[in-house]
Design an enzyme around this catalytic site. Structure first.
Site, PDB file in Angstrom:
ATOM      1  N   SER A 138       7.110 -34.614 157.742  1.00  0.00           N
ATOM      2  CA  SER A 138       8.298 -35.435 157.435  1.00  0.00           C
ATOM      3  C   SER A 138       9.253 -35.361 158.618  1.00  0.00           C
ATOM      4  CB  SER A 138       9.008 -34.868 156.197  1.00  0.00           C
ATOM      5  OG  SER A 138      10.294 -35.434 156.050  1.00  0.00           O
ATOM      6  N   TYR A 151      12.896 -27.646 151.948  1.00  0.00           N
ATOM      7  CA  TYR A 151      11.986 -28.804 152.106  1.00  0.00           C
ATOM      8  C   TYR A 151      11.713 -29.036 153.597  1.00  0.00           C
ATOM      9  CZ  TYR A 151       9.947 -33.411 152.160  1.00  0.00           C
ATOM     10  OH  TYR A 151       9.089 -34.466 152.407  1.00  0.00           O
TER      11      TYR A 151
HETATM   12  N1  LIG Z   1       8.757 -40.644 150.300  1.00  0.00           N
HETATM   13  C1  LIG Z   1       9.291 -40.128 151.390  1.00  0.00           C
HETATM   14  O1  LIG Z   1      10.432 -40.471 151.785  1.00  0.00           O
HETATM   15  C2  LIG Z   1       8.527 -39.141 152.219  1.00  0.00           C
HETATM   16  C3  LIG Z   1       7.513 -38.331 151.696  1.00  0.00           C
HETATM   17  N2  LIG Z   1       6.876 -37.426 152.496  1.00  0.00           N
HETATM   18  C4  LIG Z   1       5.799 -36.581 152.010  1.00  0.00           C
HETATM   19  O2  LIG Z   1       4.708 -37.405 151.648  1.00  0.00           O
HETATM   20  C5  LIG Z   1       3.938 -36.796 150.609  1.00  0.00           C
HETATM   21  C6  LIG Z   1       3.748 -37.775 149.485  1.00  0.00           C
HETATM   22  O3  LIG Z   1       5.004 -38.110 148.944  1.00  0.00           O
HETATM   23  P1  LIG Z   1       5.313 -39.467 148.179  1.00  0.00           P
HETATM   24  O4  LIG Z   1       4.109 -40.295 148.050  1.00  0.00           O
HETATM   25  O5  LIG Z   1       6.512 -40.052 148.811  1.00  0.00           O
HETATM   26  O6  LIG Z   1       5.781 -38.854 146.760  1.00  0.00           O
HETATM   27  P2  LIG Z   1       5.287 -39.096 145.267  1.00  0.00           P
HETATM   28  O7  LIG Z   1       6.158 -38.243 144.419  1.00  0.00           O
HETATM   29  O8  LIG Z   1       5.202 -40.553 144.967  1.00  0.00           O
HETATM   30  O9  LIG Z   1       3.792 -38.492 145.282  1.00  0.00           O
HETATM   31  C7  LIG Z   1       3.573 -37.117 145.415  1.00  0.00           C
HETATM   32  C8  LIG Z   1       2.132 -36.785 145.034  1.00  0.00           C
HETATM   33  O10 LIG Z   1       1.935 -35.368 145.212  1.00  0.00           O
HETATM   34  C9  LIG Z   1       1.265 -34.874 144.076  1.00  0.00           C
HETATM   35  N3  LIG Z   1       1.602 -33.478 143.839  1.00  0.00           N
HETATM   36  C10 LIG Z   1       2.844 -32.908 143.786  1.00  0.00           C
HETATM   37  N4  LIG Z   1       2.736 -31.608 143.478  1.00  0.00           N
HETATM   38  C11 LIG Z   1       1.410 -31.343 143.337  1.00  0.00           C
HETATM   39  C12 LIG Z   1       0.672 -30.185 143.009  1.00  0.00           C
HETATM   40  N5  LIG Z   1       1.261 -28.997 142.764  1.00  0.00           N
HETATM   41  N6  LIG Z   1      -0.677 -30.260 142.939  1.00  0.00           N
HETATM   42  C13 LIG Z   1      -1.290 -31.435 143.176  1.00  0.00           C
HETATM   43  N7  LIG Z   1      -0.657 -32.577 143.485  1.00  0.00           N
HETATM   44  C14 LIG Z   1       0.685 -32.517 143.550  1.00  0.00           C
HETATM   45  C15 LIG Z   1       1.709 -35.778 142.922  1.00  0.00           C
HETATM   46  O11 LIG Z   1       0.695 -35.800 141.920  1.00  0.00           O
HETATM   47  P3  LIG Z   1       0.794 -35.134 140.472  1.00  0.00           P
HETATM   48  O12 LIG Z   1       2.246 -35.081 140.098  1.00  0.00           O
HETATM   49  O13 LIG Z   1      -0.042 -36.011 139.613  1.00  0.00           O
HETATM   50  O14 LIG Z   1       0.185 -33.790 140.672  1.00  0.00           O
HETATM   51  C16 LIG Z   1       1.784 -37.130 143.615  1.00  0.00           C
HETATM   52  O15 LIG Z   1       0.531 -37.760 143.585  1.00  0.00           O
HETATM   53  C17 LIG Z   1       4.687 -35.514 150.252  1.00  0.00           C
HETATM   54  O16 LIG Z   1       4.088 -34.422 150.930  1.00  0.00           O
HETATM   55  C18 LIG Z   1       6.100 -35.758 150.771  1.00  0.00           C
HETATM   56  O17 LIG Z   1       6.766 -34.565 151.086  1.00  0.00           O
HETATM   57  C19 LIG Z   1       7.185 -37.311 153.831  1.00  0.00           C
HETATM   58  C20 LIG Z   1       8.159 -38.078 154.383  1.00  0.00           C
HETATM   59  C21 LIG Z   1       8.888 -39.072 153.635  1.00  0.00           C
HETATM   60  O1  LIG Z   2      10.466 -36.353 153.635  1.00  0.00           O
HETATM   61  C1  LIG Z   2      11.191 -37.234 153.214  1.00  0.00           C
HETATM   62  C2  LIG Z   2      12.118 -37.975 154.026  1.00  0.00           C
HETATM   63  S1  LIG Z   2      13.670 -37.332 153.895  1.00  0.00           S
HETATM   64  O2  LIG Z   2      14.137 -37.460 152.498  1.00  0.00           O
HETATM   65  O3  LIG Z   2      13.669 -35.916 154.280  1.00  0.00           O
HETATM   66  O4  LIG Z   2      14.526 -38.116 154.800  1.00  0.00           O
END
Ligand SMILES: NC(=O)C1=CN([C@@H]2O[C@H](COP(=O)(O)OP(=O)(O)OC[C@H]3O[C@@H](n4cnc5c(N)ncnc54)[C@H](OP(=O)(O)O)[C@@H]3O)[C@@H](O)[C@H]2O)C=CC1
Ligand SMILES: O=CCS(=O)(=O)O
Length: 253
Positions: A138, A151
């Site tokens: 991120s 985070y």
């Molecule tokens: N959206 C944003 O602004 C950004 C996101 N990210 C990163 O990208 C990744 C995806 O995020 P995003 O798609 O936005 O978020 P979402 O919340 O839409 O998706 C997150 C996914 O992670 C899974 N997950 C969370 N905890 C667990 C666990 N303990 N075991 C297995 N699966 C898990 C969830 O599945 P379930 O709950 O079914 O287990 C879900 O499918 C993350 O690592 C996030 O930190 C990075 C930068 C920016």
């Molecule tokens: O990882 C997610 C993007 S932000 O919320 O840290 O800007």
């Protein structure tokens, strides 16, 4: 047929990546905790490609190791691992955070990612040249901001772990990338605010955030680069996001 293992495929980037790789004919191994969502995605995509769903919590190292080391032959060797499962919690300042929220982020974003990587590495090494590990970092891993505390630190771990993996995997043909998105509209903020839909909507309102499909396209691009290219880190923001000036604490006038 190339194969991809995607953690966190029930939502956001992971789900969009499953759809993108299916469109290109890749076999899919999809994981997440919410089984009904995995099954819905399986029925959508198994018309196009072989799909295996694994209902898994990435924090459970025994379950992860057991599931990944027993993948059916037709999904092997593994071409790509997308370490995407992750979350942010506790947007409040560090001094107000519930300690459990810090532990959950560390257990998921660090320990969970390490669990999956350790289990999948032999399968990627069996593929060798052209295989990839794509880790979701991120911008928070590079740039500090208020409320980023654990985070951001967990995503700094993802960056350095990715770089260090590259050193050890040199000579194997397996690539490693830290993909570091900025503001992207998924369920991320709903999770971060523990279900506050209004707060989530407000964050994305009036601007043009990245969409899950934008990140899925980058993941597909990284996984299909010519085998001699490794992108070490790819940071991607919406055009309508940039850095803020540094803050200064001042005495009242
Ligand atoms: N959206 C944003 O602004 C950004 C996101 N990210 C990163 O990208 C990744 C995806 O995020 P995003 O798609 O936005 O978020 P979402 O919340 O839409 O998706 C997150 C996914 O992670 C899974 N997950 C969370 N905890 C667990 C666990 N303990 N075991 C297995 N699966 C898990 C969830 O599945 P379930 O709950 O079914 O287990 C879900 O499918 C993350 O690592 C996030 O930190 C990075 C930068 C920016
Ligand atoms: O990882 C997610 C993007 S932000 O919320 O840290 O800007």
């Amino acid at each position: 047929m190339p194969s991809v293992l995607i953690t966190g495929a029930t939502s956001g980037f992971g789900k969009a990546a499953a759809q993108r790789f299916a469109k290109a004919g890749w076999s899919l191994i999809l994981t997440g905790r919410r089984e009904e969502r995995l099954k819905a995605l399986e029925s959508e995509l198994s018309q196009q490609v072989p799909v295996l769903t694994l209902t898994l919590d990435v924090r459970d190292s025994d379950a992860v190791t057991n599931a990944i080391s027993n993948l059916p032959e037709r999904f092997l060797p593994l071409t790509c691992l997308i370490n995407n499962a992750g979350l942010a919690l506790a947007p409040e300042p560090a001094q107000k955070v519930d300690l459990n929220d810090w532990h959950t982020m560390i257990d998921t974003n660090i320990t969970g990612l390490v669990n999956v990587t350790h289990a999948a590495m032999p399968l990627l090494l069996a593929h060798g040249k052209g295989a990839s590990i794509l880790n979701l970092g991120s911008i928070a891993g590079q740039w500090p901001y208020p409320g980023g505390h654990v985070y951001g630190a967990s995503k700094a771990f993802v960056q350095q772990f990715s770089y260090n993996l590259r050193c050890d995997l040199l000579g194997t043909g397996v690539r490693v990338t830290d993909l570091a998105p900025g503001l992207a509209e998924t369920e991320f903020t709903l999770v971060r605010t523990k279900g506050n839909q209004e707060a989530s909507d407000a964050l994305y309102r009036g601007t043009t955030p990245l969409q899950a499909e934008d990140i899925a396209e980058q993941l597909y691009y990284l996984a299909t680069l010519p085998a001699h290219i490794n992108i070490n880190r790819l940071e991607i923001m919406p055009v309508r996001q940039a850095w803020s000036p540094l803050n200064v604490d001042r005495d009242p006038e």
